[in-house]
Design a protein around this motif. Structure first.
Motif, short mmCIF file in Angstrom:
data_model
loop_
_atom_site.label_atom_id
_atom_site.label_comp_id
_atom_site.label_asym_id
_atom_site.label_seq_id
_atom_site.Cartn_x
_atom_site.Cartn_y
_atom_site.Cartn_z
N SER A 188 -82.22 -3.80 -109.49
CA SER A 188 -83.33 -3.00 -108.95
C SER A 188 -84.56 -3.86 -108.72
N ILE A 189 -84.83 -4.79 -109.61
CA ILE A 189 -85.97 -5.69 -109.44
C ILE A 189 -85.76 -6.59 -108.22
N LYS A 190 -84.55 -7.13 -108.07
CA LYS A 190 -84.25 -7.96 -106.91
C LYS A 190 -84.42 -7.17 -105.61
N ARG A 191 -83.98 -5.92 -105.60
CA ARG A 191 -84.08 -5.10 -104.39
C ARG A 191 -85.54 -4.88 -104.02
N ILE A 192 -86.36 -4.47 -104.97
CA ILE A 192 -87.76 -4.17 -104.67
C ILE A 192 -88.49 -5.43 -104.23
N GLN A 193 -88.27 -6.53 -104.93
CA GLN A 193 -88.94 -7.78 -104.55
C GLN A 193 -88.43 -8.30 -103.21
N GLY A 194 -87.15 -8.16 -102.97
CA GLY A 194 -86.57 -8.69 -101.74
C GLY A 194 -87.03 -7.95 -100.50
N ARG A 195 -87.42 -6.68 -100.66
CA ARG A 195 -87.87 -5.90 -99.51
C ARG A 195 -89.37 -5.67 -99.54
N LEU A 196 -90.06 -6.48 -100.29
CA LEU A 196 -91.49 -6.29 -100.51
C LEU A 196 -92.27 -6.16 -99.21
N ASP A 197 -92.00 -7.04 -98.25
CA ASP A 197 -92.80 -7.09 -97.03
C ASP A 197 -92.29 -6.18 -95.91
N TRP A 198 -90.97 -5.98 -95.84
CA TRP A 198 -90.44 -5.27 -94.68
C TRP A 198 -89.98 -3.85 -94.96
N ASN A 199 -89.88 -3.44 -96.22
CA ASN A 199 -89.52 -2.06 -96.54
C ASN A 199 -90.09 -1.71 -97.91
N PRO A 200 -91.43 -1.60 -97.99
CA PRO A 200 -92.10 -1.46 -99.29
C PRO A 200 -92.06 -0.03 -99.84
N THR A 201 -90.86 0.47 -100.11
CA THR A 201 -90.75 1.82 -100.65
C THR A 201 -91.39 1.93 -102.03
N PHE A 202 -91.60 0.79 -102.70
CA PHE A 202 -92.24 0.82 -104.02
C PHE A 202 -93.64 1.42 -103.96
N LEU A 203 -94.24 1.49 -102.78
CA LEU A 203 -95.56 2.10 -102.65
C LEU A 203 -95.55 3.58 -103.02
N HIS A 204 -94.36 4.17 -103.10
CA HIS A 204 -94.25 5.55 -103.59
C HIS A 204 -94.67 5.66 -105.06
N LEU A 205 -94.77 4.53 -105.74
CA LEU A 205 -95.24 4.56 -107.13
C LEU A 205 -96.73 4.89 -107.23
N PRO A 238 -100.58 -14.15 -106.24
CA PRO A 238 -101.25 -12.86 -106.04
C PRO A 238 -101.95 -12.78 -104.68
N ILE A 239 -102.06 -11.57 -104.17
CA ILE A 239 -102.85 -11.34 -102.97
C ILE A 239 -104.20 -10.76 -103.39
N VAL A 240 -105.19 -10.90 -102.53
CA VAL A 240 -106.49 -10.28 -102.78
C VAL A 240 -106.53 -8.96 -102.02
N SER A 241 -107.45 -8.08 -102.43
CA SER A 241 -107.49 -6.74 -101.85
C SER A 241 -107.71 -6.76 -100.34
N ASN A 242 -108.42 -7.78 -99.84
CA ASN A 242 -108.66 -7.88 -98.40
C ASN A 242 -107.37 -8.04 -97.60
N ASN A 243 -106.33 -8.57 -98.24
CA ASN A 243 -105.06 -8.81 -97.54
C ASN A 243 -104.09 -7.63 -97.61
N PHE A 244 -104.41 -6.63 -98.44
CA PHE A 244 -103.47 -5.53 -98.64
C PHE A 244 -103.20 -4.79 -97.32
N LEU A 245 -104.25 -4.44 -96.61
CA LEU A 245 -104.07 -3.71 -95.36
C LEU A 245 -103.44 -4.59 -94.27
N VAL A 246 -103.68 -5.90 -94.34
CA VAL A 246 -103.06 -6.80 -93.38
C VAL A 246 -101.54 -6.76 -93.54
N LYS A 247 -101.08 -6.75 -94.79
CA LYS A 247 -99.64 -6.79 -95.06
C LYS A 247 -98.97 -5.43 -94.95
N PHE A 248 -99.68 -4.38 -95.37
CA PHE A 248 -99.02 -3.08 -95.49
C PHE A 248 -99.67 -1.97 -94.68
N GLY A 249 -100.72 -2.30 -93.92
CA GLY A 249 -101.46 -1.27 -93.21
C GLY A 249 -100.64 -0.45 -92.23
#
Length: 265
Positions: free
Chosen positions: A184-201, A223-234
């Motif tokens: 489960s950890i591998k799945r969530i990390q592996g899809r971090l950028d292209w299918n971030p379903t973990f955001l349902h948390l 780590p990312i900074v807050s300014n990059n969050f919307l760039v990656k997941f917006g």
């Protein structure tokens, strides 16, 4: 009843599979062919995470009964004849810990069919990821197969699970649940950028700062900074109003696109 006439050179099996009508084939199959195959039982197991007070937690039970009595186990159980595995997940969470979860918070993780994985017999499990709201920590109550309901601390960077100060090992878990957790950890990390379903948390709606905190707990990278969050997941999000914080400017809040539970606050 007339005697069955099978064309010369054709077996009875071939006849029913190719020339008979479907109702005749099914009647023959159930009486002749089906008994040759052993039927497995099927379970649905849930890797149920929540994000509360800046920590990722895993909902587990301590097993009340054999097999693996007193071991840590994922919430789960046998799939009934009249339900699919997703419905079984929702039912089992309700039965075992008294919680109702929406379908969009459940996703299939993997199917495990390793021979001998369950000492009770041939049991195939369909494991799922389940994203629970933070308030489950106050609602969960033991029931059914659970002796005790508990929340383990999860460190995604080291792939470790803790009960208090104790780091748990594979031997602490029932069945093959420890290996399912690692997957489960591998799945969530592996899809971090292209299918971030973990955001349902995240509690919907959420701020950029809350989203950044969660990403940095999960990501194996720097780590990312807050300014990059919307760039990656917006592009997965939409604005949902503002959140008023005492002695600070109101902050914009976001929700996942299509999430029916995100409301202004």
């Amino acid at each position: 009843m007339s005697k069955l006439t099978i064309p010369e050179g054709m077996s009875e099996k071939e006849y029913y599979e190719t020339l008979a009508d479907e109702s005749a084939f099914l009647a023959w199959y159930k009486s002749q062919d089906l008994p040759k195959y052993e039927t497995p039982s099927v379970t649905a197991d849930m890797v149920a995470y929540c994000f509360a007070e800046g920590r990722i937690r895993l909902l587990v039970i301590k097993r009340r009964a054999h097999p693996y009595q007193n071991k840590y186990a994922l919430v789960g159980g046998f799939v009934d004849r009249q339900e699919d595995a997703y419905q079984a997940c929702i039912r089992e969470v309700k039965e075992e810990v008294g919680l109702t979860i929406p379908l969009e918070k459940v996703e299939q993780l993997l199917t495990v069919s390793t021979p001998g994985r369950d000492p009770r017999g041939w049991v195939i499990t369909i494991a799922h990821l389940v994203y629970l709201p933070a308030q489950v920590m106050d609602q969960a109550a033991a029931g059914d197969d659970a002796k005790q309901v508990m929340f383990l601390d999860v460190d995604f960077k080291t792939a470790t699970f803790r009960d208090g100060s104790r780091v748990l090992t594979e031997d602490d878990f029932a069945f093959d649940h420890y290996q399912i957790l690692l997957e489960s950890i591998k799945r969530i990390q592996g899809r971090l950028d292209w299918n971030p379903t973990f955001l349902h948390l995240l509690e919907q709606p959420f701020t950029v700062y809350e989203g950044t905190e969660l990403v940095n707990l999960i990501s194996p990278r720097r780590p990312i900074v807050s300014n990059n969050f919307l760039v990656k997941f917006g592009h997965y999000l939409e604005e949902a109003g503002v959140k008023r914080v005492p002695k600070k400017k109101p902050r914009k809040v976001y929700r996942l696109k299509g999430d029916p539970h995100g409301q202004e606050r």
